[in-house]
Design a protein around this motif. Structure first.
Motif, PDB file in Angstrom:
ATOM      1  N   THR A   1       0.835  -1.193   0.000  1.00  0.00           N
ATOM      2  CA  THR A   1       0.000   0.000   0.000  1.00  0.00           C
ATOM      3  C   THR A   1       0.878   1.254   0.000  1.00  0.00           C
ATOM      4  N   GLU A   2       0.254   2.420  -0.230  1.00  0.00           N
ATOM      5  CA  GLU A   2       1.004   3.681  -0.313  1.00  0.00           C
ATOM      6  C   GLU A   2       1.866   3.882   0.930  1.00  0.00           C
ATOM      7  N   LYS A   3       1.286   3.642   2.095  1.00  0.00           N
ATOM      8  CA  LYS A   3       2.069   3.631   3.344  1.00  0.00           C
ATOM      9  C   LYS A   3       2.148   2.183   3.800  1.00  0.00           C
ATOM     10  N   SER A   4       3.330   1.595   3.682  1.00  0.00           N
ATOM     11  CA  SER A   4       3.496   0.178   3.978  1.00  0.00           C
ATOM     12  C   SER A   4       3.140  -0.130   5.435  1.00  0.00           C
ATOM     13  N   ILE A   5       2.430  -1.220   5.629  1.00  0.00           N
ATOM     14  CA  ILE A   5       2.001  -1.642   6.964  1.00  0.00           C
ATOM     15  C   ILE A   5       2.648  -2.982   7.293  1.00  0.00           C
ATOM     16  N   GLN A   6       3.153  -3.091   8.512  1.00  0.00           N
ATOM     17  CA  GLN A   6       3.751  -4.340   8.963  1.00  0.00           C
ATOM     18  C   GLN A   6       2.666  -5.352   9.337  1.00  0.00           C
TER      19      GLN A   6
ATOM     20  N   PRO B   1     -10.879   3.340   8.058  1.00  0.00           N
ATOM     21  CA  PRO B   1     -10.526   4.774   7.997  1.00  0.00           C
ATOM     22  C   PRO B   1      -9.320   5.139   8.863  1.00  0.00           C
ATOM     23  N   ASN B   2      -8.885   4.234   9.732  1.00  0.00           N
ATOM     24  CA  ASN B   2      -7.812   4.547  10.678  1.00  0.00           C
ATOM     25  C   ASN B   2      -6.447   4.150  10.113  1.00  0.00           C
ATOM     26  N   PRO B   3      -5.466   5.053  10.208  1.00  0.00           N
ATOM     27  CA  PRO B   3      -4.106   4.704   9.763  1.00  0.00           C
ATOM     28  C   PRO B   3      -3.499   3.671  10.714  1.00  0.00           C
ATOM     29  N   ILE B   4      -2.924   2.616  10.143  1.00  0.00           N
ATOM     30  CA  ILE B   4      -2.409   1.508  10.948  1.00  0.00           C
ATOM     31  C   ILE B   4      -0.894   1.423  10.794  1.00  0.00           C
TER      32      ILE B   4
ATOM     33  N   THR C   1      -2.982 -14.478  20.955  1.00  0.00           N
ATOM     34  CA  THR C   1      -4.181 -15.261  20.657  1.00  0.00           C
ATOM     35  C   THR C   1      -5.165 -14.440  19.843  1.00  0.00           C
ATOM     36  N   ALA C   2      -5.327 -13.181  20.238  1.00  0.00           N
ATOM     37  CA  ALA C   2      -6.149 -12.243  19.466  1.00  0.00           C
ATOM     38  C   ALA C   2      -5.220 -11.242  18.798  1.00  0.00           C
ATOM     39  N   PRO C   3      -5.393 -10.961  17.492  1.00  0.00           N
ATOM     40  CA  PRO C   3      -4.504 -10.012  16.801  1.00  0.00           C
ATOM     41  C   PRO C   3      -4.516  -8.642  17.479  1.00  0.00           C
ATOM     42  N   PHE C   4      -3.334  -8.043  17.558  1.00  0.00           N
ATOM     43  CA  PHE C   4      -3.199  -6.706  18.154  1.00  0.00           C
ATOM     44  C   PHE C   4      -2.878  -5.707  17.058  1.00  0.00           C
ATOM     45  N   ILE C   5      -3.691  -4.634  16.981  1.00  0.00           N
ATOM     46  CA  ILE C   5      -3.477  -3.614  15.958  1.00  0.00           C
ATOM     47  C   ILE C   5      -2.952  -2.352  16.614  1.00  0.00           C
ATOM     48  N   LYS C   6      -1.832  -1.850  16.113  1.00  0.00           N
ATOM     49  CA  LYS C   6      -1.252  -0.588  16.598  1.00  0.00           C
ATOM     50  C   LYS C   6      -1.553   0.480  15.557  1.00  0.00           C
ATOM     51  N   LEU C   7      -2.302   1.499  15.984  1.00  0.00           N
ATOM     52  CA  LEU C   7      -2.645   2.595  15.077  1.00  0.00           C
ATOM     53  C   LEU C   7      -1.459   3.547  14.932  1.00  0.00           C
ATOM     54  N   ALA C   8      -1.320   4.103  13.753  1.00  0.00           N
ATOM     55  CA  ALA C   8      -0.241   5.068  13.485  1.00  0.00           C
ATOM     56  C   ALA C   8      -0.604   6.391  14.129  1.00  0.00           C
ATOM     57  N   LYS C   9       0.408   7.155  14.538  1.00  0.00           N
ATOM     58  CA  LYS C   9       0.172   8.457  15.153  1.00  0.00           C
ATOM     59  C   LYS C   9      -0.033   9.522  14.092  1.00  0.00           C
TER      60      LYS C   9
END
Length: 246
Positions: A195-200, A227-230, A238-246
């Motif tokens: 994607t335009e801003k690569s996500i890990q 809609p949220n930048p990740i 066990t459950a996926p953890f998503i860290k939002l970008a600042k």
């Protein structure tokens, strides 16, 4: 007298036969060599990775050849020898087209080798090699490389083969959204989106591959509407953890 008549009739039949064969030969020669029936186009059906240039090179085909001189069985046999092709059929379409229908052997990832790059299928078989990196539709595996391997050889690196197994479980749409799979360490594998801003995508250990592949597909499908930048998603828990970008 009857014998003479029979001989005359027989002579006329032979003469007519010779005339027929001569005319047929002329028509065939005209069909073979007339400029109308020369190859001007390769219609390639079913291909995602193969190009017209690949088909011309592997099939030993040249634009401008007389269409009727092309032996479709021989072309089919030559193309079948290419490891990128699982099944192939070839037919002429008058007046100037050769239709080549292929079922490709699916490349899953690219990796650096000692003379450039190679593409591998899900089993680690090398199905293509090239010196200069081409525009990829499949992920690049980084943090590892292969040596002294060529088309038809099998990669025996266990970690690389596990990554291939994971990638093979993704559907084509999801696979094409991953640009890289990086081996940080044996227990820490990270994928990156194109994607335009690569996500890990932090895959972590190569275990629970079915589950992690399903979660990866779901995540990549949701990206278009999220809609949220990740910054990253982590599958180590066990459950996926998503860290939002600042």
């Amino acid at each position: 007298m009857a014998k003479i008549k029979k001989l005359r009739r027989s002579g006329r039949r032979i003469f007519k036969g010779i005339i027929f064969l001569t005319i047929s030969g002329l028509i065939l020669a005209l069909a073979v060599y007339t400029p109308i029936f020369t190859l001007q186009e390769i219609k390639l059906v079913g291909a995602t990775y193969l190009t017209q240039e690949d088909i011309l090179k592997v099939g030993n085909i040249y634009i401008g050849e007389p269409l009727f001189k092309l032996e479709t069985d021989s072309i089919t046999n030559r193309l079948s020898q290419d490891l990128r092709i699982e099944e192939v059929s070839v037919r002429r379409i008058l007046p100037r087209t050769l239709e080549v229908t292929v079922k490709e052997r699916k490349p899953v990832a690219t990796i650096v080798c000692d003379y450039g790059y190679v593409d591998m299928d899900a089993n680690g078989k090398i199905i293509d090699s090239y010196k200069n990196l081409k525009k990829m539709q499949i992920p690049m595996i980084t943090g590892a490389s292969v040596r002294d391997l060529y088309i038809g050889d099998d990669v025996d690196d266990k970690l690389v083969k596990k990554i291939l197994s994971f990638l093979q479980k993704l559907d084509s749409e999801s696979l094409n959204k991953i640009s890289e799979v990086a081996i940080i360490s044996e227990d820490y594998i990270v994928a990156y989106t194109n994607t335009e801003k690569s996500i890990q995508i932090r895959i972590g250990k190569l275990e629970r591959l079915d589950e992690k592949a399903r979660l990866t597909e779901d995540f990549l499908k949701d990206l278009a509407t999220n809609p949220n930048p990740i910054e990253y998603i982590d599958f180590n828990y066990t459950a996926p953890f998503i860290k939002l970008a600042k």
